[in-house]
Design a protein around this motif. Sequence first.
Motif, PDB file in Angstrom:
ATOM      1  N   ASN A 125      15.384   0.284  -5.405  1.00 61.19           N
ATOM      2  CA  ASN A 125      14.623   1.570  -6.048  1.00 61.19           C
ATOM      3  C   ASN A 125      14.056   1.399  -7.618  1.00 61.19           C
ATOM      4  OD1 ASN A 125      15.239   4.134  -4.230  1.00 61.19           O
ATOM      5  ND2 ASN A 125      17.128   3.078  -4.381  1.00 61.19           N
ATOM      6  N   LEU A 126      14.483   0.312  -8.218  1.00 57.19           N
ATOM      7  CA  LEU A 126      14.035  -0.023  -9.529  1.00 57.19           C
ATOM      8  C   LEU A 126      13.327  -1.141  -9.579  1.00 57.19           C
ATOM      9  CD1 LEU A 126      17.488   0.493 -11.540  1.00 57.19           C
ATOM     10  CD2 LEU A 126      15.651   2.035 -11.152  1.00 57.19           C
ATOM     11  N   ALA A 127      13.114  -1.981  -8.559  1.00 51.08           N
ATOM     12  CA  ALA A 127      12.085  -2.897  -8.465  1.00 51.08           C
ATOM     13  C   ALA A 127      10.738  -3.029  -8.864  1.00 51.08           C
ATOM     14  CB  ALA A 127      12.156  -3.882  -7.117  1.00 51.08           C
ATOM     15  N   LYS A 128      10.076  -1.523  -8.524  1.00 45.66           N
ATOM     16  CA  LYS A 128       8.763  -1.349  -8.719  1.00 45.66           C
ATOM     17  C   LYS A 128       8.724  -0.819 -10.286  1.00 45.66           C
ATOM     18  CE  LYS A 128       4.577   1.149  -7.194  1.00 45.66           C
ATOM     19  NZ  LYS A 128       4.234   1.483  -8.609  1.00 45.66           N
ATOM     20  N   PRO A 129       9.505   0.279 -10.644  1.00 45.54           N
ATOM     21  CA  PRO A 129       9.202   0.735 -11.850  1.00 45.54           C
ATOM     22  C   PRO A 129       9.523  -0.367 -13.125  1.00 45.54           C
ATOM     23  CG  PRO A 129      11.072   1.437 -11.034  1.00 45.54           C
ATOM     24  CD  PRO A 129      10.476   0.931  -9.823  1.00 45.54           C
ATOM     25  N   LEU A 130      10.380  -1.273 -12.797  1.00 45.02           N
ATOM     26  CA  LEU A 130      10.692  -2.604 -13.601  1.00 45.02           C
ATOM     27  C   LEU A 130       9.421  -3.547 -13.657  1.00 45.02           C
ATOM     28  CD1 LEU A 130      14.607  -3.194 -12.943  1.00 45.02           C
ATOM     29  CD2 LEU A 130      13.480  -2.225 -15.034  1.00 45.02           C
ATOM     30  N   THR A 131       8.812  -3.660 -12.567  1.00 42.34           N
ATOM     31  CA  THR A 131       7.665  -4.529 -12.403  1.00 42.34           C
ATOM     32  C   THR A 131       6.576  -3.982 -13.201  1.00 42.34           C
ATOM     33  OG1 THR A 131       8.498  -5.320 -10.081  1.00 42.34           O
ATOM     34  CG2 THR A 131       6.201  -5.653 -10.945  1.00 42.34           C
ATOM     35  N   ASP A 132       6.485  -2.708 -13.036  1.00 40.74           N
ATOM     36  CA  ASP A 132       5.278  -2.006 -13.745  1.00 40.74           C
ATOM     37  C   ASP A 132       5.468  -2.067 -15.233  1.00 40.74           C
ATOM     38  OD1 ASP A 132       4.393  -1.115 -11.274  1.00 40.74           O
ATOM     39  OD2 ASP A 132       5.234   0.880 -11.473  1.00 40.74           O
ATOM     40  N   LEU A 133       6.783  -2.342 -15.478  1.00 40.65           N
ATOM     41  CA  LEU A 133       7.087  -2.397 -17.251  1.00 40.65           C
ATOM     42  C   LEU A 133       6.968  -4.136 -17.514  1.00 40.65           C
ATOM     43  CD1 LEU A 133      10.160  -0.024 -17.817  1.00 40.65           C
ATOM     44  CD2 LEU A 133       7.737   0.104 -18.385  1.00 40.65           C
ATOM     45  N   ASP A 134       6.733  -4.694 -16.765  1.00 40.11           N
ATOM     46  CA  ASP A 134       6.426  -6.203 -16.899  1.00 40.11           C
ATOM     47  C   ASP A 134       7.794  -7.001 -17.047  1.00 40.11           C
ATOM     48  OD1 ASP A 134       3.717  -6.177 -16.499  1.00 40.11           O
ATOM     49  OD2 ASP A 134       3.422  -5.858 -18.665  1.00 40.11           O
ATOM     50  N   VAL A 135       8.903  -6.415 -16.482  1.00 40.28           N
ATOM     51  CA  VAL A 135      10.186  -7.118 -16.519  1.00 40.28           C
ATOM     52  C   VAL A 135      10.181  -8.233 -15.707  1.00 40.28           C
ATOM     53  CG1 VAL A 135      12.626  -6.713 -16.213  1.00 40.28           C
ATOM     54  CG2 VAL A 135      11.451  -4.988 -17.316  1.00 40.28           C
ATOM     55  N   PRO A 136      10.497  -9.465 -16.027  1.00 42.01           N
ATOM     56  CA  PRO A 136      10.815 -10.512 -15.304  1.00 42.01           C
ATOM     57  C   PRO A 136      11.771 -10.546 -14.232  1.00 42.01           C
ATOM     58  CG  PRO A 136      11.545 -11.228 -17.499  1.00 42.01           C
ATOM     59  CD  PRO A 136      10.995 -10.103 -17.687  1.00 42.01           C
ATOM     60  N   MET A 137      11.490 -11.312 -13.087  1.00 43.52           N
ATOM     61  CA  MET A 137      12.754 -11.023 -12.057  1.00 43.52           C
ATOM     62  C   MET A 137      13.971 -11.190 -12.294  1.00 43.52           C
ATOM     63  SD  MET A 137      13.000 -10.112  -9.019  1.00 43.52           S
ATOM     64  CE  MET A 137      11.049 -10.082  -8.667  1.00 43.52           C
ATOM     65  N   VAL A 172       0.880  -1.233   0.007  1.00 43.74           N
ATOM     66  CA  VAL A 172       0.154   0.140  -0.092  1.00 43.74           C
ATOM     67  C   VAL A 172       1.031   1.309  -0.065  1.00 43.74           C
ATOM     68  CG1 VAL A 172      -1.745   1.298   1.361  1.00 43.74           C
ATOM     69  CG2 VAL A 172      -1.869  -1.249   1.248  1.00 43.74           C
ATOM     70  N   ASN A 173       0.717   2.073  -0.943  1.00 41.82           N
ATOM     71  CA  ASN A 173       1.597   3.132  -1.249  1.00 41.82           C
ATOM     72  C   ASN A 173       3.016   2.900  -1.104  1.00 41.82           C
ATOM     73  OD1 ASN A 173      -0.718   4.840  -0.936  1.00 41.82           O
ATOM     74  ND2 ASN A 173      -0.665   5.072   1.064  1.00 41.82           N
ATOM     75  N   ASP A 174       3.423   1.706  -1.975  1.00 39.13           N
ATOM     76  CA  ASP A 174       4.539   1.266  -2.220  1.00 39.13           C
ATOM     77  C   ASP A 174       5.516   0.824  -0.853  1.00 39.13           C
ATOM     78  OD1 ASP A 174       4.335   1.907  -4.961  1.00 39.13           O
ATOM     79  OD2 ASP A 174       5.233   4.026  -4.597  1.00 39.13           O
ATOM     80  N   LYS A 175       4.619   0.636  -0.176  1.00 38.42           N
ATOM     81  CA  LYS A 175       5.133  -0.281   1.276  1.00 38.42           C
ATOM     82  C   LYS A 175       4.401  -1.614   1.533  1.00 38.42           C
ATOM     83  CE  LYS A 175       6.369   4.246   3.472  1.00 38.42           C
ATOM     84  NZ  LYS A 175       6.388   4.936   4.749  1.00 38.42           N
ATOM     85  N   PRO A 176       5.257  -2.389   1.722  1.00 38.98           N
ATOM     86  CA  PRO A 176       4.609  -3.765   2.094  1.00 38.98           C
ATOM     87  C   PRO A 176       3.844  -3.819   3.301  1.00 38.98           C
ATOM     88  CG  PRO A 176       7.213  -3.876   2.621  1.00 38.98           C
ATOM     89  CD  PRO A 176       6.631  -2.601   2.193  1.00 38.98           C
ATOM     90  N   LYS A 177       2.619  -4.332   3.387  1.00 42.12           N
ATOM     91  CA  LYS A 177       1.580  -4.263   4.224  1.00 42.12           C
ATOM     92  C   LYS A 177       1.142  -5.676   4.627  1.00 42.12           C
ATOM     93  CE  LYS A 177       1.233  -0.077   4.862  1.00 42.12           C
ATOM     94  NZ  LYS A 177       1.846   0.607   6.226  1.00 42.12           N
ATOM     95  N   PHE A 178       0.980  -6.674   3.786  1.00 43.46           N
ATOM     96  CA  PHE A 178       0.635  -7.958   4.184  1.00 43.46           C
ATOM     97  C   PHE A 178       1.354  -8.956   3.377  1.00 43.46           C
ATOM     98  CE2 PHE A 178      -1.895  -7.233   0.454  1.00 43.46           C
ATOM     99  CZ  PHE A 178      -2.485  -8.413  -0.012  1.00 43.46           C
TER     100      PHE A 178
END
Length: 664
Positions: free
Chosen positions: A557-569, A340-346
Amino acid sequence: FKHGSSCLRNEIALSSLMLAAPSGASGSWQPLKHVGSQRLSGKPSAVSLPTSTCGGTVFAVAACTAAMLRQSTSCKGSGRQQKTGCTTRLQGRVSDDAISKALLSAAAGTAVLLAPSPTLAEGNPLFNLFTSGEAQVEQGIQYAWKSFAKPQWTEALRLDEKARWKKVAKPVLAKIREIARVLGELQVDLVSEDWTVIGIYPKIILSYVDVFTKYTDTAFDGQDPVDKALRFELRYEVGQLCRAAGTLSDATAKKDSRLAQYAFAEMSLSYDRYLKAGDLYAGSDPTTNTELLYKYRDGTDQKVKYEPQILEPPQLRDEIVVVTGPDKGKSGQVLWIGSVNDKPKFSIVKLGYNTIINAEEVKTFPYEWIAKAESTGEKLVIDAEAAFLASVLACTVVYPIDTAKVRMQGGSDPIPSPAEGGPLAMYDGLVLNLGREAPNASISIGIFHLLTRVFLASFTPLLSPYFDMNNPAARYTVMLPAAAIGDAVGTVVRVPFELLNKQIQCGAASTTPEAVQKVFFEPGATTLVAASWASILFRDVPYGTLYLTFFEIAKDNLAKPLTDLDVPMLGQEAIWGFLAAYVAAILTIPFDVVATRVITQLEGGAAGKAKLSETLNLVIQATKDVWTEKGPEGFFVGAQERAIYYGFLGAIFWAIYETLLKVL
């Protein structure tokens, strides 16, 4: 006792310490003497129990808990006790310790009341429990837990539900439980990312819809509120399961590993909830709150060993331990982390195999409730092994680039001439290069992660009053000295191989034995090694410090933007490694030029004339020579080749390393 049991859900009312037996329980009432009841309640008593299993269970909990509370609690205020019908109310303030012991004692009492013969003989731990009070609580409870695990107790506790099973054909039950195996196989295939195989699973899951419908409509076919509610719940979970199967199908088409992992987590959670609501577990675990098992006698907490989240935040597919809550101490694997808001919650966690229920539960937990299990020694070994193997593979791929860079810095053409062996000569000295890189990577990465954990664990309590130690900047600051020390220690192994490798790559020696002779046995060998080590430290410590720290910054810092671009892990890990290595290599190229000059120009005669105490002067002189010969540009000779070499090396290394960490 059993989560999800419709009988207990509808017949137990526990609120404000009110313990009640259902007044409308069916069946005749039979008197049963309580062994030790005089000791518990302070006066002789007899308890009437309903013959129905469920009603008997509830009344046993009420009677035994009330008795234990009367014995072990002191109520403040009026201390009044009111009895109305089958309900006992205790007004006042009761300690947590008393409640815990009362509930545990009630569980033991229930096991006795459900026995084929409820008579207790002396020597039985439960006899001691009811005749000596608090002193034997722990021993009696352990006996009760073991009793619950026996087949006769399992059967007794769930007669109501089993009667419903008889309405459903055994093949239907077997088919539903078979889905656990299917999901387990999917979990394995997701790691390998074999999309052809993964694409089959949505159809397999959807093929079970009729089986789910058959069980739901047959086992809970009544029109009473309980059956209606259960049918609604079961159908809802099947709908969620189908929706997740559709998401998995979309992820397969896109080859999106993260979306596929999310779909798998949702399917696993919905399937587990269906099993719970439909009472399809093969057994019944009486331990509903393991947090009680982590309490000392004085009431203080017994802590679970784990890695602090600031040091090792749990990630997808990590093995974790639950550090608080009713499942405290249980271990499992992270299937999904919700933010939630880029912070892990659950988190959605698949717990370890439970031999009592014969299943792996899937539950949701607040993110702060989970942590990676602590095993400093084991983690050090795994880090070292993964780094060594990743370095061997990565260096083999990019070695020709390094050869070209060294030849250019030594004044030769980047590609060997036909007389020198041609392009194949680019691999000359590969074994020595592996000896240079792999042990060094193993040592430096292992020490880096170890010291980061040690420094954070040591400094966090001291600095928390003054700084926000949860800020990533605090972690990066601690990483700088950890990386520097790790890299410096790694050079002890690296230096001998570095010297030999440089001799062969520059053409100063044509064979390994010749390189050994030049480096270790000619006059001035001691000075050569010392000067080379000084220059390598001068080059590697800045690079290693920036490289390891930059990788962690890129990862965060790049995990979220790359994930949004559907870049695999796997692709993300390669990008993090490339950027970290490329930038660090560019910033430290002057150190590399000087180090190469010192190592390649120190031949037997020159080294023999120098003294060991003058090694620093050799580095200074090499720096002056570069400036004199080529000016400022001389310090950036081979910069592009070095950056590309280390960039690709970092990309391949970290992709392999992170993958190996999930396997080892």
